[in-house]
Design a protein around this motif. Sequence first.
Motif, short mmCIF file in Angstrom:
data_model
loop_
_atom_site.label_atom_id
_atom_site.label_comp_id
_atom_site.label_asym_id
_atom_site.label_seq_id
_atom_site.Cartn_x
_atom_site.Cartn_y
_atom_site.Cartn_z
N VAL A 120 -0.33 58.81 8.07
CA VAL A 120 0.19 57.67 8.77
C VAL A 120 1.43 57.10 8.26
O VAL A 120 2.68 56.94 8.85
N GLY A 121 1.54 57.11 6.79
CA GLY A 121 2.72 56.74 6.20
C GLY A 121 3.79 57.58 6.10
O GLY A 121 5.09 57.19 6.20
N MET A 122 3.46 58.79 6.14
CA MET A 122 4.65 59.91 6.35
C MET A 122 5.17 59.92 7.70
O MET A 122 6.59 59.76 7.66
N THR A 123 4.56 59.63 8.71
CA THR A 123 5.06 59.70 10.17
C THR A 123 5.86 58.33 10.18
O THR A 123 6.87 58.36 10.94
N ALA A 124 5.03 57.34 9.97
CA ALA A 124 5.91 55.71 10.26
C ALA A 124 7.10 55.93 9.34
O ALA A 124 8.16 55.52 9.65
N GLY A 125 7.37 56.41 8.10
CA GLY A 125 8.26 56.36 7.21
C GLY A 125 9.58 57.46 7.89
O GLY A 125 10.64 57.07 7.78
N ALA A 126 9.19 58.38 8.40
CA ALA A 126 10.07 59.31 9.04
C ALA A 126 10.88 58.46 10.29
O ALA A 126 12.13 58.68 10.08
N VAL A 127 10.20 57.95 10.98
CA VAL A 127 10.52 57.29 12.09
C VAL A 127 11.43 55.97 11.63
O VAL A 127 12.55 55.97 11.96
N LEU A 128 10.82 55.10 10.85
CA LEU A 128 11.72 54.20 10.37
C LEU A 128 12.91 54.48 9.53
O LEU A 128 14.06 53.83 9.69
N LEU A 129 13.02 55.44 9.02
CA LEU A 129 14.21 55.94 8.12
C LEU A 129 15.05 56.64 8.94
O LEU A 129 16.44 56.41 8.97
N ALA A 130 14.82 57.31 9.91
CA ALA A 130 15.62 57.92 11.08
C ALA A 130 16.30 56.86 11.87
O ALA A 130 17.53 56.86 12.01
N LEU A 131 15.57 55.75 12.23
CA LEU A 131 16.09 54.75 12.86
C LEU A 131 17.21 54.10 11.89
O LEU A 131 18.20 53.45 12.36
N SER A 132 16.87 54.00 10.50
CA SER A 132 17.79 53.06 9.63
C SER A 132 19.20 54.02 9.73
O SER A 132 20.12 53.30 9.52
N ALA A 133 19.04 55.30 9.49
CA ALA A 133 20.00 56.02 9.73
C ALA A 133 21.02 55.75 10.66
O ALA A 133 22.25 55.86 10.71
#
Length: 274
Positions: free
Chosen positions: A172-185
């Motif tokens: 869950v942390g991996m998936t949420a982290g990837a989405v949030l960081l991509a949005l941040s980019a």
Amino acid sequence: MHDPVAGGVMPTLAGAAVGTGLAALVAGSAWRAGSLSRSGAMAALVIGSLAMTAGRGWGLFLVVWFVTASVASRVGRHTKETATGDVVAKGGRRDAAQVVANGGVFALCALSNFAFDTPALALAGAAALVAAGADTLATETGTLWRGQPWSLRTFAPVPSGTSGAVSLAGTVGMTAGAVLLALSAAVCGLIDPSDVTVVALAGVAGAVADTVIGAFWQLRRWCPACQRETEQAVHRCGKPTQAWRGVPWLNNDVVNFVCTVTGAVLVAGVRIVS
């Protein structure tokens, strides 16, 4: 001159000086806060200078990524170090090898941006950091929430911190982290909002590759005194450990570097195909 607001370069001495100064401020603050070792701060200074000088989007996203990874590492640090102290080779302070393993591909993309300045480089750089961040957040959340990790190689439960293991909390942390960081980019202006999904997916793929390689090929060591598997050359008990299985040169830093390469290559491949 290219637009410095997004991924464009700032090819001036003044821009380079400002970028280096900002990178020094961030690296120095991280060193004083205990997030980076001295060598880690020096490596972060180099990578940060390249990012800041490559363009505002590059620099902003690197800062967001670093703050996210540092906060995730520091939350519950004592609890996590207690849980993983027998296994992991390095503690909470990131050294130069760890900084380069996570940020080296991003830095290379930023450097290449001076010559080519294409959206493909920004996508590859973003995907590399998203992969590194997804992997970091998988480990930090899985350890913090005490999710039971299971080895991909043996399908058996293993101690927290074991490379090549997965848990529900970590996934869950991996998936949420990837989405949030991509949005941040995208928010930082490094990538177009339409590319968020592909960058997030490439980041998840990189983190999954990290786990698979960690499970089957990463170097494992054995403590003859404690009769325990570990990644430490000298175990926490003070006894030297022995190489046990895996590829001798494939330590955790190399695996993390492969994670970022995977993310960058996948997203670049998608851009070429499309």
